[in-house]
Enzyme design. Sequence first.
Site, mmCIF file in Angstrom:
data_model
loop_
_atom_site.group_PDB
_atom_site.id
_atom_site.type_symbol
_atom_site.label_atom_id
_atom_site.label_comp_id
_atom_site.label_asym_id
_atom_site.label_seq_id
_atom_site.Cartn_x
_atom_site.Cartn_y
_atom_site.Cartn_z
ATOM 1 N N SER A 241 0.631 -1.186 0.048
ATOM 2 C CA SER A 241 0.198 0.021 -0.080
ATOM 3 C C SER A 241 0.988 1.053 -0.089
ATOM 4 O O SER A 241 1.886 1.252 0.008
ATOM 5 C CB SER A 241 -1.005 -0.062 1.218
ATOM 6 O OG SER A 241 -0.017 0.250 2.376
ATOM 7 N N LYS A 242 0.308 2.224 0.221
ATOM 8 C CA LYS A 242 0.802 3.745 0.048
ATOM 9 C C LYS A 242 2.106 3.776 1.120
ATOM 10 O O LYS A 242 3.108 4.457 0.669
ATOM 11 C CB LYS A 242 -0.219 4.824 0.138
ATOM 12 C CG LYS A 242 -0.548 5.299 -1.076
ATOM 13 C CD LYS A 242 -0.931 6.717 -1.226
ATOM 14 C CE LYS A 242 -0.914 7.056 -2.699
ATOM 15 N NZ LYS A 242 -2.146 8.281 -2.675
ATOM 16 N N ARG A 243 1.691 2.981 2.304
ATOM 17 C CA ARG A 243 2.760 3.021 3.363
ATOM 18 C C ARG A 243 4.225 2.737 2.958
ATOM 19 O O ARG A 243 4.979 3.093 3.530
ATOM 20 C CB ARG A 243 2.343 2.176 4.510
ATOM 21 C CG ARG A 243 1.264 2.458 5.299
ATOM 22 C CD ARG A 243 0.896 1.845 6.615
ATOM 23 N NE ARG A 243 0.480 0.465 5.929
ATOM 24 C CZ ARG A 243 0.990 -0.474 6.212
ATOM 25 N NH1 ARG A 243 2.117 -0.695 6.790
ATOM 26 N NH2 ARG A 243 0.450 -1.726 5.626
ATOM 27 N N GLY A 245 5.396 3.218 0.288
ATOM 28 C CA GLY A 245 6.118 4.244 -0.862
ATOM 29 C C GLY A 245 5.194 4.196 -1.972
ATOM 30 O O GLY A 245 3.978 4.081 -2.034
#
Length: 474
Positions: A241-243, A245
């Site tokens: 996920s966006k976490r 990167g």
Amino acid sequence: MTDPVRVRFAPSPTGFLHVGGVRTALFNWLYARHYGGQFILRIEDTDASRSTEESIEEILASMKWLGLNWDEGPHRQTKRQALYREKVDQLLSEEKAYPCFCTPEELDKKREEAQAKGLKPKYDGTCRNRSGATPEGAASVVRFKAPQEGTVTVRDLLRGNVVFQNEELDDFIILRTDGTPTYNFVVVVDDGDMGITHVIRGDDHLSNSPKQALLYDGLDIPRPEFAHISMILGSDKTRLSKRHGATSALAYRDMGYLPDALVNYLARLGWSHGDQEIFTRKEMIEYFSLESVTTSAAVFNPEKLQWLNQQYIQNTPPVDLARHLAPILVKEGILPEGHGLSLEEIAKPIPSLNQRAETLVEMAQKSAFYFKTELEFDEKARSKFLTAEIKPHLEKIASGLSEINVLEHDSVETLFKQVAEEAGLKLGKVAQPVRVALTGSTTSPGIYDVVLLLGKDTTLKRLSEMIGFIKSRG
Ligand code: GLU
């Protein structure tokens, strides 16, 4: 004879195309190309509240950038409503589906009762068993008559037979109150209508496959082959996920990754061919098979992607690289829009930069000295290196260069060495100030390459500007 392969990539346009989606698209594309089949693009935009035009555009732009060309489509589900309606009617007339008049309030109540008894909430079949006159008012939804016992077996090319208990399913909705068909239903109608032979998709859809299998049977459409590929996880083994990167394909483009590097990297996430890490597209197509796709989760490793990107930057012919560098030069404000430079012209500084740059953004920044008419100076470097003491040496380099008819690596080198020797300085002590004068910064390609790239006129102009600058500072 087996049917020609027809596969599809069917993104829902509810956001950007993320790397997991790209890998699904890529495996389908490779499968189609390997077997000389067709790759179809279908936009699953029936969820009007979450689908956007921007997202469709972003998906198409991503696919084009990645070179994942499709043979048919993009089809859009919102344009295919008549077909869905026809298929709902078919199931209704064959009594494989039925209208359900239960109100949301009734359903909520039943759900609460089931939960209170510790049962799995599922539709209790009130309208399936309804006899006699139909109730007043319009039916709220249409439900599919799912078998209530036994099992449904989904054959998966990667996982073998996956068996689901029918009692886990209920008579699920295929047409909503507002007349729109549901996801599982339209996927089956479309895959059938489009003659899809293999459904290759993320294993987040495995749980939908029993419902879909039953719908194929109900609609008398032969089931396609299924291959559910494992999810991509982040380094902490949670879903990517966006976490972790950047996850959108176009974010990688904007960070200066080459599409070939991203494609190569994603191909190896879950698929392998011996120990080989770097593949041309031709090799990937030739070697790709579902037999060598693993079902264990693949872990996304940004360092490895970066390493591959560097390999591709080093080994892509400069003119080909220039095609990808050009938009980045504009985006970085190094070249103006409509600059009119040919790819050959843009490629010129690449051989002196491609061995070290990890991304095209880095390469663009390092080539600014070559493309920009107005240099931007690293102020600290300018005050440190461009001093009154160094001025006479700059003057000597300038007059020496003006006397050389045709600049060549060797003649430039000889001149620099001479000037350093006469001054009793190490070569670097002369070269570094010249580097700052010519490029604005302390890091650049080799100083002789810089001089040759800029050519005599620009080099002399920048040296004389710098000499003037030192004078002006007194
Ligand atoms: N539209 C679905 C998604 O974006 C894919 C459906 C499918 O491949 O069957 O996840």
